[in-house]
Design an enzyme around this catalytic site. Structure first.
Site, PDB file in Angstrom:
ATOM      1  N   SER A 159       0.838  -1.197   0.000  1.00  0.00           N
ATOM      2  CA  SER A 159       0.000   0.000   0.000  1.00  0.00           C
ATOM      3  C   SER A 159       0.876   1.251   0.000  1.00  0.00           C
ATOM      4  O   SER A 159       1.831   1.348   0.764  1.00  0.00           O
ATOM      5  CB  SER A 159      -0.905   0.007   1.239  1.00  0.00           C
ATOM      6  OG  SER A 159      -1.567   1.252   1.369  1.00  0.00           O
ATOM      7  N   ASP A 163      -5.610  -6.659   5.653  1.00  0.00           N
ATOM      8  CA  ASP A 163      -5.091  -5.300   5.555  1.00  0.00           C
ATOM      9  C   ASP A 163      -5.229  -4.601   6.905  1.00  0.00           C
ATOM     10  O   ASP A 163      -6.331  -4.417   7.409  1.00  0.00           O
ATOM     11  CB  ASP A 163      -5.889  -4.543   4.485  1.00  0.00           C
ATOM     12  CG  ASP A 163      -5.392  -3.122   4.267  1.00  0.00           C
ATOM     13  OD1 ASP A 163      -4.402  -2.726   4.915  1.00  0.00           O
ATOM     14  OD2 ASP A 163      -5.992  -2.416   3.443  1.00  0.00           O
ATOM     15  N   MET A 222      -9.930   6.771  -0.709  1.00  0.00           N
ATOM     16  CA  MET A 222     -10.728   7.208   0.434  1.00  0.00           C
ATOM     17  C   MET A 222     -11.400   8.546   0.126  1.00  0.00           C
ATOM     18  O   MET A 222     -10.745   9.465  -0.368  1.00  0.00           O
ATOM     19  CB  MET A 222      -9.839   7.320   1.680  1.00  0.00           C
ATOM     20  CG  MET A 222      -9.233   5.980   2.088  1.00  0.00           C
ATOM     21  SD  MET A 222      -8.203   6.079   3.575  1.00  0.00           S
ATOM     22  CE  MET A 222      -6.623   6.574   2.872  1.00  0.00           C
ATOM     23  N   ASP A 254      -5.343   2.591  -2.026  1.00  0.00           N
ATOM     24  CA  ASP A 254      -6.489   2.904  -1.182  1.00  0.00           C
ATOM     25  C   ASP A 254      -7.154   4.193  -1.662  1.00  0.00           C
ATOM     26  O   ASP A 254      -6.528   5.250  -1.698  1.00  0.00           O
ATOM     27  CB  ASP A 254      -6.040   3.084   0.272  1.00  0.00           C
ATOM     28  CG  ASP A 254      -5.710   1.756   0.939  1.00  0.00           C
ATOM     29  OD1 ASP A 254      -6.494   0.817   0.790  1.00  0.00           O
ATOM     30  OD2 ASP A 254      -4.659   1.683   1.602  1.00  0.00           O
ATOM     31  N   MET A 260     -12.655   2.597  -0.637  1.00  0.00           N
ATOM     32  CA  MET A 260     -13.222   2.890   0.679  1.00  0.00           C
ATOM     33  C   MET A 260     -14.073   4.142   0.537  1.00  0.00           C
ATOM     34  O   MET A 260     -13.735   5.219   1.039  1.00  0.00           O
ATOM     35  CB  MET A 260     -12.110   3.063   1.716  1.00  0.00           C
ATOM     36  CG  MET A 260     -11.402   1.762   2.047  1.00  0.00           C
ATOM     37  SD  MET A 260     -10.199   1.960   3.371  1.00  0.00           S
ATOM     38  CE  MET A 260      -8.792   2.541   2.440  1.00  0.00           C
ATOM     39  N   HIS A 272      -8.633  -0.489  -3.895  1.00  0.00           N
ATOM     40  CA  HIS A 272      -9.528  -0.694  -2.755  1.00  0.00           C
ATOM     41  C   HIS A 272     -10.383   0.557  -2.567  1.00  0.00           C
ATOM     42  O   HIS A 272      -9.893   1.595  -2.120  1.00  0.00           O
ATOM     43  CB  HIS A 272      -8.672  -0.979  -1.515  1.00  0.00           C
ATOM     44  CG  HIS A 272      -9.443  -1.154  -0.259  1.00  0.00           C
ATOM     45  ND1 HIS A 272      -8.828  -1.154   0.988  1.00  0.00           N
ATOM     46  CD2 HIS A 272     -10.766  -1.335  -0.012  1.00  0.00           C
ATOM     47  CE1 HIS A 272      -9.750  -1.328   1.922  1.00  0.00           C
ATOM     48  NE2 HIS A 272     -10.925  -1.430   1.341  1.00  0.00           N
ATOM     49  N   MET A 288     -10.505  -6.501   6.733  1.00  0.00           N
ATOM     50  CA  MET A 288      -9.802  -5.417   7.399  1.00  0.00           C
ATOM     51  C   MET A 288      -9.439  -5.877   8.809  1.00  0.00           C
ATOM     52  O   MET A 288     -10.301  -6.328   9.567  1.00  0.00           O
ATOM     53  CB  MET A 288     -10.676  -4.163   7.470  1.00  0.00           C
ATOM     54  CG  MET A 288     -10.996  -3.530   6.122  1.00  0.00           C
ATOM     55  SD  MET A 288      -9.528  -3.036   5.180  1.00  0.00           S
ATOM     56  CE  MET A 288      -8.734  -1.889   6.320  1.00  0.00           C
ATOM     57  N   HIS A 337      -1.175  -1.871  -3.861  1.00  0.00           N
ATOM     58  CA  HIS A 337      -2.464  -1.619  -3.214  1.00  0.00           C
ATOM     59  C   HIS A 337      -2.738  -0.124  -3.199  1.00  0.00           C
ATOM     60  O   HIS A 337      -1.980   0.651  -2.613  1.00  0.00           O
ATOM     61  CB  HIS A 337      -2.441  -2.169  -1.785  1.00  0.00           C
ATOM     62  CG  HIS A 337      -3.777  -2.223  -1.129  1.00  0.00           C
ATOM     63  ND1 HIS A 337      -4.672  -3.251  -1.351  1.00  0.00           N
ATOM     64  CD2 HIS A 337      -4.382  -1.384  -0.255  1.00  0.00           C
ATOM     65  CE1 HIS A 337      -5.760  -3.055  -0.635  1.00  0.00           C
ATOM     66  NE2 HIS A 337      -5.618  -1.918   0.035  1.00  0.00           N
TER      67      HIS A 337
END
Length: 227
Positions: free
Chosen positions: A11, A184, A40, A38, A71, A69, A140, A36
């Site tokens: 990540s 994760d 957000m 993320d 989120m 990913h 998670m 990875h």
């Protein structure tokens, strides 16, 4: 600990974006399995990260497998931009997607791998009816939104239960479907053997890598010890 076939997904959330290009070179030299990313939105989680334009920019510089990913709230409204950005796998949170079957179907229709993420408090029953559309389940092991958090030990039992659910699903369908279990949050040299022993197969590693001072060396050590 018995060594399994393990994948490492690094990540970049806690990386220094000013020097990201140099850090990506080190990551690629370490021959990781996934990058990875993320995403957000500041609504579903209390943080804001990057969007599809940044992912596309990184895609132009990297040939790594992009593990995206989401989120975010209403992930179904953001699929097309991230599909177009160069994602290879898109993972959505079951908690934010009331029409999860449809969302996963759209990801698969685009030719990508589809993943489902579950927060620590979310029961596994949320996903039992969509395993056929899942390539990966992300558990998670911290509450999402920030890097550098401590691993939640009770998640080990959840990993075991998920592994059993996947195995039972394969037996019931009379076929083997390779659904990977990704973890994760708080994954490092101490917690990696614990989650692998419980049944995980993909390790997301962020702050442990970025804070190591030697990205290539740290990843190489993890791969030597656990893969």
């Amino acid at each position: 600990m018995r060594k399994n076939k393990v994948k490492i997904s690094v990540s970049i959330t806690d990386f220094d974006f000013f020097d990201l290009s140099k850090q990506l070179i080190q990551i690629e030299k370490a021959e990781i399995d996934m990058l990875h990313l993320d995403i957000m939105d500041g609504n579903y989680v209390p943080n804001i990260s990057i969007g599809p334009h940044v992912v596309k920019s990184i895609r132009r510089k990297s040939k790594l497998f992009f593990d995206v990913h989401l989120m975010v709230k209403k992930p179904e409204t953001m699929l097309v931009p991230f599909i177009d950005s160069g994602a290879d796998l898109i993972t959505v949170h079951a908690e934010t997607s009331p029409h999860l079957h449809r969302t996963l179907s759209e990801i698969k229709k685009a030719g990508l791998k589809a993943g489902i993420a579950l927060n620590p408090s979310t029961p596994l029953s949320y996903i039992e009816n969509v395993l056929d559309l899942s390539d990966l389940i992300l558990l998670m092991t911290v509450n999402p939104g920030f890097g550098g958090q401590k691993f939640i030990p009770s998640m080990l039992n959840k990993i075991r239960k998920l592994k059993s659910m996947i195995d039972n699903h394969a037996q019931a369908q009379d076929k083997y479907k390779a659904i990977e279990i990704q973890v994760d949050g708080g994954i490092n040299e101490e917690t990696a053997p614990l989650v692998l022993g419980a049944g995980a197969s993909v390790l997301v590693m962020g702050s442990a890598v970025s804070n190591s001072g030697d990205i290539h060396g740290y990843i190489s050590k993890i791969k030597k010890n656990f893969t």
